[in-house]
Design an enzyme around this catalytic site. Structure first.
Site, PDB file in Angstrom:
ATOM      1  N   ASP A 105      -1.859  -0.977   5.844  1.00 15.58           N
ATOM      2  CA  ASP A 105      -2.181  -0.510   7.385  1.00 15.58           C
ATOM      3  C   ASP A 105      -3.744  -0.502   7.725  1.00 15.58           C
ATOM      4  OD1 ASP A 105      -2.702   1.812   5.401  1.00 15.58           O
ATOM      5  OD2 ASP A 105      -3.036   3.111   7.408  1.00 15.58           O
ATOM      6  N   ASP A 139       0.758  -1.094  -0.020  1.00 14.67           N
ATOM      7  CA  ASP A 139      -0.087   0.027   0.209  1.00 14.67           C
ATOM      8  C   ASP A 139       0.853   1.278  -0.019  1.00 14.67           C
ATOM      9  OD1 ASP A 139      -2.223   1.679   0.290  1.00 14.67           O
ATOM     10  OD2 ASP A 139      -2.169   1.580   2.503  1.00 14.67           O
TER      11      ASP A 139
END
Length: 205
Positions: free
Chosen positions: A173, A8
Protein backbone atom coordinates in the site's frame (compact mmCIF):
# COMPACT_ATOMS: atom_id res chain seq x y z
CA UNK A 1 4.67 -15.15 -16.14
CA UNK A 2 4.06 -14.41 -12.47
CA UNK A 3 4.97 -17.32 -10.21
CA UNK A 4 5.64 -15.54 -6.90
CA UNK A 5 3.44 -12.98 -5.13
CA UNK A 6 5.26 -10.82 -2.57
CA UNK A 7 2.97 -9.25 0.01
CA UNK A 8 3.37 -6.39 2.43
CA UNK A 9 1.82 -7.00 5.85
CA UNK A 10 0.39 -3.73 7.17
CA UNK A 11 -2.08 -2.09 4.80
CA UNK A 12 -2.49 -5.24 2.68
CA UNK A 13 -2.95 -8.36 4.79
CA UNK A 14 -3.72 -6.28 7.89
CA UNK A 15 -5.63 -3.01 7.86
CA UNK A 16 -3.41 -0.33 9.40
CA UNK A 17 -4.59 2.15 12.02
CA UNK A 18 -1.80 4.64 12.66
CA UNK A 19 -3.97 6.95 14.83
CA UNK A 20 -4.70 4.02 17.14
CA UNK A 21 -0.97 3.27 17.39
CA UNK A 22 -0.29 6.92 18.21
CA UNK A 23 -2.97 6.82 20.92
CA UNK A 24 -1.52 3.66 22.44
CA UNK A 25 2.04 4.97 22.51
CA UNK A 26 0.72 8.17 24.08
CA UNK A 27 -1.21 6.04 26.58
CA UNK A 28 2.00 4.39 27.78
CA UNK A 29 3.61 7.80 28.16
CA UNK A 30 5.10 8.92 24.81
CA UNK A 31 3.69 12.44 24.58
CA UNK A 32 5.09 13.21 21.10
CA UNK A 33 4.01 9.89 19.56
CA UNK A 34 2.28 11.62 16.63
CA UNK A 35 5.58 13.21 15.58
CA UNK A 36 7.63 10.05 16.01
CA UNK A 37 5.44 7.48 14.24
CA UNK A 38 5.04 7.13 10.47
CA UNK A 39 2.46 5.11 8.49
CA UNK A 40 5.06 3.47 6.23
CA UNK A 41 8.71 3.82 7.28
CA UNK A 42 9.79 4.50 10.85
CA UNK A 43 12.76 6.63 11.96
CA UNK A 44 14.64 7.30 15.20
CA UNK A 45 14.52 4.46 17.74
CA UNK A 46 11.45 3.08 15.97
CA UNK A 47 13.32 2.90 12.67
CA UNK A 48 16.36 1.39 14.35
CA UNK A 49 14.17 -1.38 15.74
CA UNK A 50 12.54 -2.12 12.38
CA UNK A 51 15.88 -1.99 10.56
CA UNK A 52 17.38 -4.51 12.97
CA UNK A 53 19.90 -1.96 14.24
CA UNK A 54 18.72 -2.42 17.81
CA UNK A 55 17.10 -5.24 19.76
CA UNK A 56 13.62 -5.39 21.26
CA UNK A 57 15.16 -5.10 24.72
CA UNK A 58 17.32 -2.09 23.84
CA UNK A 59 14.32 -0.39 22.20
CA UNK A 60 12.26 -0.96 25.34
CA UNK A 61 14.98 0.63 27.47
CA UNK A 62 15.27 3.61 25.12
CA UNK A 63 11.50 4.10 25.02
CA UNK A 64 11.42 3.81 28.81
CA UNK A 65 13.91 6.68 29.01
CA UNK A 66 11.74 8.79 26.73
CA UNK A 67 8.61 8.24 28.81
CA UNK A 68 10.37 8.48 32.16
CA UNK A 69 9.47 5.07 33.56
CA UNK A 70 10.38 1.44 32.94
CA UNK A 71 8.11 -0.22 30.39
CA UNK A 72 7.46 -3.93 30.04
CA UNK A 73 7.59 -6.02 26.86
CA UNK A 74 3.82 -6.34 27.12
CA UNK A 75 3.31 -2.57 27.21
CA UNK A 76 5.54 -2.06 24.17
CA UNK A 77 3.77 -4.87 22.33
CA UNK A 78 0.37 -3.37 23.20
CA UNK A 79 1.43 -0.04 21.70
CA UNK A 80 2.90 -1.53 18.51
CA UNK A 81 -0.18 -3.70 17.97
CA UNK A 82 -2.19 -0.50 17.77
CA UNK A 83 -1.16 -0.46 14.13
CA UNK A 84 -3.32 -3.55 13.48
CA UNK A 85 -6.92 -2.46 13.16
CA UNK A 86 -8.35 -5.51 11.40
CA UNK A 87 -7.36 -8.83 9.85
CA UNK A 88 -10.07 -9.35 7.23
CA UNK A 89 -11.03 -12.99 6.78
CA UNK A 90 -11.41 -12.37 3.05
CA UNK A 91 -7.67 -11.68 2.83
CA UNK A 92 -6.78 -14.96 4.51
CA UNK A 93 -9.14 -16.89 2.25
CA UNK A 94 -7.57 -15.17 -0.77
CA UNK A 95 -4.09 -16.18 0.37
CA UNK A 96 -5.22 -19.78 0.71
CA UNK A 97 -6.83 -19.67 -2.73
CA UNK A 98 -3.74 -18.18 -4.41
CA UNK A 99 -1.52 -20.87 -2.91
CA UNK A 100 -3.93 -23.58 -4.06
CA UNK A 101 -3.67 -22.10 -7.57
CA UNK A 102 0.08 -22.70 -7.54
CA UNK A 103 1.49 -19.28 -6.64
CA UNK A 104 4.34 -19.03 -4.16
CA UNK A 105 3.43 -16.48 -1.48
CA UNK A 106 6.11 -14.45 0.26
CA UNK A 107 5.97 -11.77 2.94
CA UNK A 108 8.26 -8.73 2.66
CA UNK A 109 7.56 -6.31 5.50
CA UNK A 110 8.98 -3.38 7.43
CA UNK A 111 8.13 -4.56 10.91
CA UNK A 112 9.52 -5.38 14.34
CA UNK A 113 9.72 -8.17 16.95
CA UNK A 114 6.78 -6.81 18.96
CA UNK A 115 4.36 -6.92 16.04
CA UNK A 116 5.64 -10.26 14.82
CA UNK A 117 5.36 -11.85 18.26
CA UNK A 118 1.63 -11.81 17.50
CA UNK A 119 1.75 -12.37 13.73
CA UNK A 120 3.99 -15.43 14.09
CA UNK A 121 1.91 -16.86 16.95
CA UNK A 122 -1.12 -19.14 16.83
CA UNK A 123 -3.23 -16.21 18.09
CA UNK A 124 -2.82 -14.44 14.76
CA UNK A 125 -5.91 -15.46 12.80
CA UNK A 126 -8.25 -16.55 15.58
CA UNK A 127 -8.21 -20.05 14.09
CA UNK A 128 -5.02 -21.33 15.73
CA UNK A 129 -2.70 -20.40 12.85
CA UNK A 130 0.21 -18.01 12.54
CA UNK A 131 1.03 -16.15 9.33
CA UNK A 132 3.37 -19.02 8.44
CA UNK A 133 0.23 -21.07 7.72
CA UNK A 134 -0.53 -18.74 4.80
CA UNK A 135 2.95 -17.95 3.47
CA UNK A 136 5.70 -20.00 1.87
CA UNK A 137 8.37 -17.66 3.22
CA UNK A 138 8.56 -14.53 5.39
CA UNK A 139 11.22 -11.80 5.20
CA UNK A 140 11.15 -9.02 7.78
CA UNK A 141 13.15 -5.80 7.87
CA UNK A 142 14.46 -6.33 11.39
CA UNK A 143 15.78 -9.79 10.51
CA UNK A 144 17.18 -8.77 7.11
CA UNK A 145 18.79 -5.57 8.44
CA UNK A 146 17.28 -3.28 5.80
CA UNK A 147 13.97 -1.50 5.19
CA UNK A 148 11.80 -0.72 2.19
CA UNK A 149 12.04 1.25 -0.03
CA UNK A 150 15.78 0.41 -0.06
CA UNK A 151 16.17 -1.85 -3.09
CA UNK A 152 18.69 -3.98 -1.17
CA UNK A 153 15.74 -5.48 0.72
CA UNK A 154 14.06 -6.53 -2.51
CA UNK A 155 17.28 -7.89 -3.99
CA UNK A 156 18.01 -9.94 -0.87
CA UNK A 157 14.56 -11.50 -1.07
CA UNK A 158 14.88 -12.23 -4.79
CA UNK A 159 18.24 -13.88 -4.17
CA UNK A 160 16.87 -15.97 -1.32
CA UNK A 161 13.91 -17.00 -3.45
CA UNK A 162 16.12 -17.63 -6.49
CA UNK A 163 13.61 -15.91 -8.74
CA UNK A 164 13.91 -13.12 -11.32
CA UNK A 165 11.97 -9.91 -10.58
CA UNK A 166 9.94 -10.35 -13.76
CA UNK A 167 8.35 -13.47 -12.26
CA UNK A 168 7.13 -11.58 -9.17
CA UNK A 169 4.13 -9.45 -8.31
CA UNK A 170 4.74 -7.09 -5.38
CA UNK A 171 1.65 -5.95 -3.45
CA UNK A 172 2.12 -2.98 -1.07
CA UNK A 173 0.00 0.00 0.00
CA UNK A 174 3.07 2.31 0.06
CA UNK A 175 3.64 4.21 -3.22
CA UNK A 176 7.38 4.65 -2.53
CA UNK A 177 7.78 0.93 -1.89
CA UNK A 178 5.91 0.02 -5.04
CA UNK A 179 8.00 2.46 -7.08
CA UNK A 180 11.23 0.91 -5.75
CA UNK A 181 10.05 -2.61 -6.61
CA UNK A 182 8.99 -1.49 -10.08
CA UNK A 183 12.41 0.02 -10.75
CA UNK A 184 14.11 -3.35 -10.31
CA UNK A 185 11.67 -5.08 -12.65
CA UNK A 186 8.83 -6.40 -10.52
CA UNK A 187 5.20 -6.12 -11.53
CA UNK A 188 3.44 -4.10 -8.84
CA UNK A 189 -0.01 -3.53 -7.36
CA UNK A 190 -0.68 -0.72 -4.87
CA UNK A 191 -4.09 -1.12 -3.19
CA UNK A 192 -5.11 1.45 -0.60
CA UNK A 193 -4.85 0.54 3.07
CA UNK A 194 -7.83 -1.64 3.94
CA UNK A 195 -9.11 -1.96 0.37
CA UNK A 196 -10.52 -5.28 -0.83
CA UNK A 197 -7.80 -6.41 -3.24
CA UNK A 198 -8.84 -10.05 -3.34
CA UNK A 199 -10.36 -9.97 -6.83
CA UNK A 200 -8.48 -7.03 -8.35
CA UNK A 201 -5.17 -8.84 -7.83
CA UNK A 202 -6.03 -11.18 -10.71
CA UNK A 203 -5.71 -8.25 -13.12
CA UNK A 204 -1.98 -8.25 -12.34
CA UNK A 205 -1.32 -11.99 -12.50
Amino acid sequence: MIRTIIFDLGGVILTLDQPQAVRRFAEIGLKDAARRLDPYTQSGIFGALEAGATTAGAFRNQLSQLVGRQLSFRQCRYAWLGYARELPARNLRALERLRSEGYRLVLLSNTNPYMMSWVFSTDFDGEGHSLHHYMDACYTSYEMGVMKPNDTFFRKVLMAEQTPPSACLFVDDGPRNVAAASQIGMRTFCPENGADWTQEIYQYL
